[in-house]
Design a protein around this motif. Structure first.
Motif, PDB file in Angstrom:
ATOM      1  N   TYR A   1       2.841   1.711  -3.462  1.00 29.17           N
ATOM      2  CA  TYR A   1       2.052   2.280  -4.557  1.00 29.17           C
ATOM      3  C   TYR A   1       1.739   3.756  -4.289  1.00 29.17           C
ATOM      4  O   TYR A   1       1.731   4.571  -5.207  1.00 29.17           O
ATOM      5  CB  TYR A   1       0.750   1.495  -4.739  1.00 29.17           C
ATOM      6  N   ARG A   2       1.473   4.087  -3.033  1.00 24.81           N
ATOM      7  CA  ARG A   2       1.148   5.469  -2.689  1.00 24.81           C
ATOM      8  C   ARG A   2       2.367   6.379  -2.856  1.00 24.81           C
ATOM      9  O   ARG A   2       2.231   7.566  -3.171  1.00 24.81           O
ATOM     10  CB  ARG A   2       0.630   5.531  -1.254  1.00 24.81           C
TER      11      ARG A   2
ATOM     12  N   LYS B   1       0.828  -1.207   0.000  1.00 22.69           N
ATOM     13  CA  LYS B   1       0.000   0.000   0.000  1.00 22.69           C
ATOM     14  C   LYS B   1       0.861   1.255   0.000  1.00 22.69           C
ATOM     15  O   LYS B   1       0.641   2.182  -0.792  1.00 22.69           O
ATOM     16  CB  LYS B   1      -0.929  -0.017   1.217  1.00 22.69           C
TER      17      LYS B   1
ATOM     18  N   TRP C   1       2.829   9.319  -9.560  1.00 22.74           N
ATOM     19  CA  TRP C   1       2.353   8.938 -10.889  1.00 22.74           C
ATOM     20  C   TRP C   1       2.257  10.133 -11.827  1.00 22.74           C
ATOM     21  O   TRP C   1       2.429   9.999 -13.043  1.00 22.74           O
ATOM     22  CB  TRP C   1       0.991   8.252 -10.757  1.00 22.74           C
TER      23      TRP C   1
END
Length: 607
Positions: A459-460, A456, A464
């Motif tokens: 990815y955070r 978690k 992006w």
């Protein structure tokens, strides 16, 4: 100019205008480019999407994860704490140390992430010392930008230029290829900021964050002097006994808050549950509610050693031990019961170290005080237990959490593993045992394996927006080369400065790159200028490396506007800066960077 090139330039101009006005946001502009550019037939949709498979894009994502591991384990925060302790009240020493630390940390993780980490640290230091935050925030952002000149992986523009070299068939830059330029630039920037800080003044002093902190409750509940660290010596009658058997709270007025045990990789705090048995060498963190002279008698009778403390009421344990103020609501099972009768610690894994009835703190021994409706309790224990209380509305209502709760690290005991993963990655990149991407992915896997990050948080951590921006701008590079735009731009530079020699060409490339970076992301600028610089080198029949290095250095010299880099944008609010502040401070520094580049690049990377 052919029609295809005209279309590409028109789309590029529209993208730049959207970047300047900020609508849509940068990654939205990149997605528009990915959709619109293939409609011209100049590049295919497959070519516009190849950036998602580019090894450098994956490498940047992996570096975000590694940076998150350093944050979650407290490596960066400990550097900040050391900074505050070492600098003391000296603003000049603070600026020097701050810039060195930020540049060092930023050389192996995202500069944007470094600034995000250090902003609250700097605000705390400013509030504590009475320094205006505007005197420290600009040095913070400048050091973060200069960190991009330290190593290959320090910033996305470096990897963009490195990738363009590899696409042209050249060997890319090494891990420390940038360091020879970054260190002199950092030294000059530190000296410059010691002089320029006088221009960074404003009327308003540093804000002190709202809310209580440990020190507030230490005063309100008169906790100072009640804390002791008692080590169990060999031969102590406590050895082998459980806490339930000893019942020290009832018999001695002594509450054990935690047990500190030494492990091979450092200390471990053990929760003081009733079935926990004590061992020789254990250190008991206690709250003693009784005459202080009696502690010496307890130490003698139980074969203990009284150890020194380094923080008021265990504030130096704030990562492991939390506090909260809670209230006994109507209908609570605690009403009419004492803490001993209610088995408070057994049920909640927390110890009550203070009770208020109305505005007054109860000064009697707390174990046998009958709790009443509206009583306020000060509880202490592991942060996980404090967090669980927030869902227990039937028995207790959490009134307040301290400021320290926002700074609790998810995995502070994993710091040695995070440093080991980082060191291994650097060694693998420097020696070239494996490709850079493989080295970064191995470090990411180690971070996950040792609990420094989880899926978690990984990815955070990935930014992006930055990745989509790079991927969306890469097709412009292909389109400009295919339509002759790169050759035209290279020829224009040669026609303008070619007769004066390669040094002036380097200066021109630097100025154009930095000029674009006034309003466009420095990453996007590197995507556009790297092929132009290599085109110039090809036209001159010269080595591509000095020209590529100039683009990378100029992209990191984004000092002059608050929109040149996310690093600058982050410090605008905390520093209370205006647009003109960046122009005033950043322009001379950009000129210094230009001189460093033009003088040093041809020496270290000959034409």
């Amino acid at each position: 100019m052919n029609s295809d090139l005209g279309f590409v330039l028109m789309l590029l101009g529209a993208a730049i205008v959207m970047f300047i006005v900020g609508r849509p946001r940068m990654d939205g502009v990149a997605l528009l480019v990915i959709v619109i550019l293939p409609l011209s037939g100049i590049v295919s949709i497959e070519e516009t999407l190849t950036g998602f498979a580019d090894p450098n894009i994956i490498l940047i994502a992996a570096l975000f994860v590694i940076g998150e591991g350093l944050v979650r384990t407290g490596v960066a925060q400990r550097m900040g704490d050391w900074l505050a302790a070492t600098a003391g009240q000296s603003e000049a020493r603070m600026i020097v140390l701050l810039m060195i630390i930020v540049a060092g940390v930023g050389s192996v993780m995202s500069s944007t992430g470094v600034v995000a980490i250090f902003i609250p640290i700097v605000l705390r230091i400013a509030a504590r010392s009475g320094t205006n935050p505007g005197r420290l925030m600009m040095p913070l952002s400048i050091a973060a930008l200069i960190s991009g000149m330290m190593t290959l992986v320090a910033t996305a523009p470096n990897l963009v230029v490195h990738g363009e070299l590899e696409r042209r068939g050249f060997e890319g830059f090494g891990f420390f290829s940038f360091t020879a330029f970054g260190i002199p630039m950092l030294v000059l920037a530190v000296v410059y900021m010691l002089f320029a800080r006088r221009f960074l003044t404003s009327e308003k002093a540093a804000d002190v964050p709202n809310g209580p902190q440990f020190s507030t409750w230490i005063d309100q509940y008169a906790l100072a002097g009640r804390e002791h660290r008692l080590q169990i010596r060999p031969g102590s009658p406590m050895i082998g006994q459980s806490l339930g058997e000893l019942d020290l709270r009832s018999s001695e007025g002594l509450t054990i808050l935690a047990i500190e045990r030494r492990q091979r990789l450092g200390r471990q705090l053990v929760q003081p549950r009733a079935d926990k048995r004590l061992a020789s060498g254990d250190i008991l963190l206690i709250d003693y509610f009784g005459p202080q002279g009696d502690v010496g008698d307890i130490v003698r009778r139980f074969g203990l050693r009284d150890l020194p403390l380094s923080g008021a009421y265990y504030t130096d344990y704030a990562q492991e031990i939390g506090m909260a103020e809670v209230m006994v609501p109507a209908g609570s099972d605690l009403i009419g019961k004492s803490l001993v009768e209610s088995q408070f610690r057994t049920h909640h894994d927390l110890s009550v170290i203070g009770v208020k009835r109305g505005r007054d703190a109860i000064s009697d021994s707390l174990g046998h005080v009958e709790l009443a409706l509206g009583d306020t309790l000060l509880v202490v224990g592991p942060w996980k237990a404090v967090t669980r209380l927030q869902g227990d509305f039937n028995h207790l209502i959490v009134l307040d959490l301290p400021r320290e709760s926002t700074e609790v690290l998810p995995a502070p005991d994993r710091a040695p593993f995070a440093l080991a993963a980082l060191a291994l990655m650097i060694v693998m990149m420097v020696t070239g045992i494996v490709p850079n991407l493989t080295a970064a992915l191995i470090a990411c896997l180690m971070m996950g394996l040792f609990g420094c990050v989880d899926f978690k948080s990984a990815y955070r951590a990935i930014h992006w927006q930055s990745l989509v921006l790079i991927v969306g701008m890469l097709p412009f590079s292909i389109a400009l080369q295919r339509t002759g735009g790169v050759d035209i731009a290279a020829q224009a530079l040669l026609d303008t400065a070619g007769a004066a020699g390669p040094h002036l060409i380097l200066a021109s490339i630097f100025v154009v790159t930095a000029g674009l970076g006034l309003f466009v992301s420095n990453t996007a600028t590197a995507v556009l200028m790297a092929p132009v610089a290599l085109g110039v080198a090809d036209a001159l029949g010269a080595s591509p490396y000095p020209f590529a290095m100039t683009v990378a250095l100029a992209a990191s010299a984004a000092f002059m506007t608050p929109v040149s880099s996310p690093v600058n944008t982050l410090v605008v609010g905390p520093g209370r800066y205006r647009f003109i502040d960046f122009v005033k401070i950043g322009t001379p520094l950009a000129l210094i960077a230009l001189c460093v580049c033009v003088v040093m690049v041809p020496i270290i990377l000959p034409f």
